[in-house]
Structures are given as structure tokens and as C-alpha cells.
Design an enzyme around this catalytic site. Structure first.
Site, PDB file in Angstrom:
ATOM      1  N   ASP A 268       0.613  -0.986  -0.017  1.00  0.00           N
ATOM      2  CA  ASP A 268       0.180   0.403  -0.130  1.00  0.00           C
ATOM      3  C   ASP A 268       0.573   1.003   0.233  1.00  0.00           C
ATOM      4  O   ASP A 268       1.591   1.386   0.694  1.00  0.00           O
ATOM      5  CB  ASP A 268      -0.924  -0.085   1.266  1.00  0.00           C
ATOM      6  CG  ASP A 268      -2.100   1.109   1.544  1.00  0.00           C
ATOM      7  OD1 ASP A 268      -2.012   1.787   0.755  1.00  0.00           O
ATOM      8  OD2 ASP A 268      -2.621   1.106   1.957  1.00  0.00           O
ATOM      9  N   ILE A 269       0.812   1.840  -1.287  1.00  0.00           N
ATOM     10  CA  ILE A 269       1.316   2.957  -1.165  1.00  0.00           C
ATOM     11  C   ILE A 269       1.177   4.034   0.083  1.00  0.00           C
ATOM     12  O   ILE A 269       2.667   4.950   0.476  1.00  0.00           O
ATOM     13  CB  ILE A 269       0.946   4.265  -2.191  1.00  0.00           C
ATOM     14  CG1 ILE A 269       2.378   5.092  -2.779  1.00  0.00           C
ATOM     15  CG2 ILE A 269      -0.041   4.673  -2.815  1.00  0.00           C
ATOM     16  CD1 ILE A 269       3.148   4.995  -3.821  1.00  0.00           C
TER      17      ILE A 269
ATOM     18  N   GLY B 148      -9.487   5.479  -6.528  1.00  0.00           N
ATOM     19  CA  GLY B 148      -7.803   4.951  -6.484  1.00  0.00           C
ATOM     20  C   GLY B 148      -7.213   4.783  -6.025  1.00  0.00           C
ATOM     21  O   GLY B 148      -7.014   5.397  -3.986  1.00  0.00           O
TER      22      GLY B 148
ATOM     23  N   ASP C  57      -5.498   7.819  -5.448  1.00  0.00           N
ATOM     24  CA  ASP C  57      -6.150   9.743  -5.041  1.00  0.00           C
ATOM     25  C   ASP C  57      -6.427   9.171  -3.060  1.00  0.00           C
ATOM     26  O   ASP C  57      -6.150  10.224  -2.853  1.00  0.00           O
ATOM     27  CB  ASP C  57      -6.365   9.881  -6.023  1.00  0.00           C
ATOM     28  CG  ASP C  57      -6.301  11.728  -5.935  1.00  0.00           C
ATOM     29  OD1 ASP C  57      -5.725  12.085  -5.546  1.00  0.00           O
ATOM     30  OD2 ASP C  57      -7.064  11.930  -6.836  1.00  0.00           O
TER      31      ASP C  57
ATOM     32  N   GLY D 213      -4.586   2.009 -13.342  1.00  0.00           N
ATOM     33  CA  GLY D 213      -5.747   1.938 -12.792  1.00  0.00           C
ATOM     34  C   GLY D 213      -6.884   2.095 -13.291  1.00  0.00           C
ATOM     35  O   GLY D 213      -7.625   1.940 -14.963  1.00  0.00           O
TER      36      GLY D 213
HETATM   37  N1  AR6 Z   1      -1.245   1.741  -2.987  1.00  0.00           N
HETATM   38  C1  AR6 Z   1      -0.801   1.418  -4.228  1.00  0.00           C
HETATM   39  N2  AR6 Z   1      -1.626   0.823  -5.049  1.00  0.00           N
HETATM   40  C2  AR6 Z   1      -2.583   1.029  -5.049  1.00  0.00           C
HETATM   41  C3  AR6 Z   1      -3.570   2.243  -4.412  1.00  0.00           C
HETATM   42  C4  AR6 Z   1      -2.561   1.469  -2.752  1.00  0.00           C
HETATM   43  N3  AR6 Z   1      -3.006   2.475  -1.461  1.00  0.00           N
HETATM   44  N4  AR6 Z   1      -4.627   2.213  -4.817  1.00  0.00           N
HETATM   45  C5  AR6 Z   1      -4.731   1.272  -5.655  1.00  0.00           C
HETATM   46  N5  AR6 Z   1      -3.551   1.271  -6.435  1.00  0.00           N
HETATM   47  P1  AR6 Z   1      -5.437   4.423 -10.061  1.00  0.00           P
HETATM   48  P2  AR6 Z   1      -5.054   6.117 -12.591  1.00  0.00           P
HETATM   49  C6  AR6 Z   1      -3.496   0.578  -8.066  1.00  0.00           C
HETATM   50  O1  AR6 Z   1      -6.943   3.989 -10.649  1.00  0.00           O
HETATM   51  O2  AR6 Z   1      -5.036   4.664 -13.135  1.00  0.00           O
HETATM   52  C7  AR6 Z   1      -8.420   8.715  -9.486  1.00  0.00           C
HETATM   53  O3  AR6 Z   1      -9.733   8.872  -9.267  1.00  0.00           O
HETATM   54  C8  AR6 Z   1      -4.394   0.415  -8.928  1.00  0.00           C
HETATM   55  O4  AR6 Z   1      -4.228  -1.099  -8.393  1.00  0.00           O
HETATM   56  O5  AR6 Z   1      -5.472   4.771  -8.882  1.00  0.00           O
HETATM   57  O6  AR6 Z   1      -3.243   6.528 -12.369  1.00  0.00           O
HETATM   58  C9  AR6 Z   1      -7.542   9.980  -9.870  1.00  0.00           C
HETATM   59  O7  AR6 Z   1      -8.440  11.374  -9.013  1.00  0.00           O
HETATM   60  C10 AR6 Z   1      -3.759   0.733 -10.314  1.00  0.00           C
HETATM   61  O8  AR6 Z   1      -2.761  -0.493 -10.116  1.00  0.00           O
HETATM   62  O9  AR6 Z   1      -4.428   6.249 -10.579  1.00  0.00           O
HETATM   63  C11 AR6 Z   1      -7.429  10.053 -11.472  1.00  0.00           C
HETATM   64  O10 AR6 Z   1      -8.891  10.597 -11.191  1.00  0.00           O
HETATM   65  C12 AR6 Z   1      -2.828   1.549  -9.496  1.00  0.00           C
HETATM   66  O11 AR6 Z   1      -2.504   1.666  -8.307  1.00  0.00           O
HETATM   67  C13 AR6 Z   1      -7.981   8.451 -11.783  1.00  0.00           C
HETATM   68  O12 AR6 Z   1      -7.785   8.166 -10.486  1.00  0.00           O
HETATM   69  C14 AR6 Z   1      -3.190   3.230 -10.550  1.00  0.00           C
HETATM   70  O13 AR6 Z   1      -4.776   3.621 -10.127  1.00  0.00           O
HETATM   71  C15 AR6 Z   1      -5.713   8.346 -12.016  1.00  0.00           C
HETATM   72  O14 AR6 Z   1      -6.484   6.905 -11.942  1.00  0.00           O
END
Ligand code: AR6
Length: 175
Positions: free
Chosen positions: A9-10, A31, A33, A123
Site C-alpha cells: 500500500d503506497i 484509487g 488518490d 488503474g
Molecule cells: N497503494 C498502491 N497502489 C494502489 C493503491 C494503494 N493504496 N490503490 C490503488 N492502487 P489509480 P490512475 C493501484 O486508478 O489509473 C483517481 O480517481 C491500482 O490498483 O489509482 O492513474 C485520480 O483522481 C492501480 O494499479 O490511478 C484520477 O482521476 C494503480 O494503483 C485517476 O484515478 C493506479 O490506479 C487516476 O487513475
């Protein structure tokens, strides 16, 4: 610069900086964020709002990065970057490469010696994780003197499958 690839978890990393896969508003989302803002608390949102009222009135463009203090998180800094959104036709590798590069630049500017990245754009933004990993590996492996004081770059992947994809792209054998 040492690269580590871990499953986790980040919001639970002991690095000086963590990278947020944000959107242009910088005001939160789902996600990573959402997880980062929940863990960091209102102080992080206040820093982001301040940026929107001052230097980033139109938001943070795709491929750019900006650092703020990390609120309640155990880190010193959150580096917010906006990945390209595949679903909106943002499909150029240079946009994603720019996120990794600019985040490392921002980390260097604030003096962070370690930084943790999520799989930006892999994601909600819909990029193929293997392509994200390939671009991450290519960008981070560049011999950039600006990053000389960054000792560790950590990729924090949410599940084992994604971890394997990153290990393969970086040529790191399964540990
Ligand atoms: N720790 C590590 N990785 C994670 C965590 C966590 N806690 N949570 C999710 N992931 P995403 P994007 C992974 O969707 O594609 C937001 O709404 C997840 O499984 O978070 O860049 C923003 O506000 C995936 O592999 O980011 C933007 O609108 C990766 O992190 C949009 O999402 C990225 O998934 C950005 O989308």
C-alpha cells in the site's frame, strides 16, 4: 539509485516522498488518490487547494508533477502527478514518461532521498500495466545527474500480479 519493487500500500511506505496518481484538479479522487487523501487528512487537501488558488489555477497538466507536504502521512512529501488517461485518447508514452521524470525532478528539488511510485495510469486511467512498467523502467534507468541524491526508487504495486509485471520490465528476478 537503487530500484525496489514491492507489493503493498503506497500509504504505508517509509520513503521521504510518495507519488500520487492524481487528476488535474488535485482535489482528490478514487484509487491511489483517494487512499492518499484519506490517510493524509485535510491538511493535504488544504495544500492542494492553495496550489489551485495560486500557481495552478487551471490545474496540473498531464505529465507534470508538484510536491506538497504530506499531512498526517509518515512521509515528508507527496508528489502529485497526472498520468495520461487512455480512455480520453491520451496514449503517447512520452506523457507517462514525463510523469516519472517530473516526479523524480520534484523529489530532487525538495531533497527527498527516497521515493515510492504507484503504477501511474494503470488503474482508472486504463493503461496496460505492462506498458506502464516498461515506460517506468526506461525512464527511471536513464542516467540523470539531477537525481544523483536519490538513493532509492520504490515501486509499490497493489497485487502480486502487477508486481510480477514490474519485476519483468526491470529485469529483476522473483525474490
Ligand atoms: N497503494 C498502491 N497502489 C494502489 C493503491 C494503494 N493504496 N490503490 C490503488 N492502487 P489509480 P490512475 C493501484 O486508478 O489509473 C483517481 O480517481 C491500482 O490498483 O489509482 O492513474 C485520480 O483522481 C492501480 O494499479 O490511478 C484520477 O482521476 C494503480 O494503483 C485517476 O484515478 C493506479 O490506479 C487516476 O487513475
Amino acid at each position: 539509485m537503487r530500484v525496489r519493487i514491492v507489493t503493498g500500500d503506497i500509504t504505508r511506505q517509509d520513503t521521504d516522498a510518495i507519488v500520487n496518481a492524481a487528476n488535474s484538479t488535485l482535489l482528490g479522487g478514487g484509487g491511489v488518490d483517494g487512499a492518499i487523501h484519506r490517510a493524509a487528512g485535510r491538511e493535504l487537501l488544504a495544500h492542494c487547494r492553495k496550489l489551485r488558488e495560486t500557481t495552478l489555477r487551471d490545474g496540473l497538466p498531464v505529465g507534470k508533477a508538484v510536491a506538497t507536504p504530506a499531512g498526517r502521512l509518515p512521509n515528508d512529501w507527496v508528489i502529485h502527478t497526472v498520468g495520461p488517461n487512455w480512455h480520453q485518447g491520451q496514449r503517447e508514452p512520452r506523457l507517462l514518461a514525463s510523469c516519472f521524470r517530473e516526479s523524480l525532478d520534484a523529489a530532487a528539488v525538495v531533497g527527498a532521498r527516497s521515493i515510492a511510485f504507484p503504477a501511474i495510469s494503470a488503474g482508472i486511467y486504463g493503461w496496460d500495466p505492462a506498458e506502464v512498467a516498461r515506460i517506468a523502467a526506461e525512464t527511471v534507468s536513464a542516467d540523470n545527474p539531477t537525481w544523483a541524491d536519490i538513493d532509492e526508487v520504490r515501486f509499490v504495486l497493489f497485487n502480486e500480479e502487477l508486481t510480477s509485471v514490474f519485476e519483468e520490465a526491470f529485469g529483476i528476478p522473483r525474490g
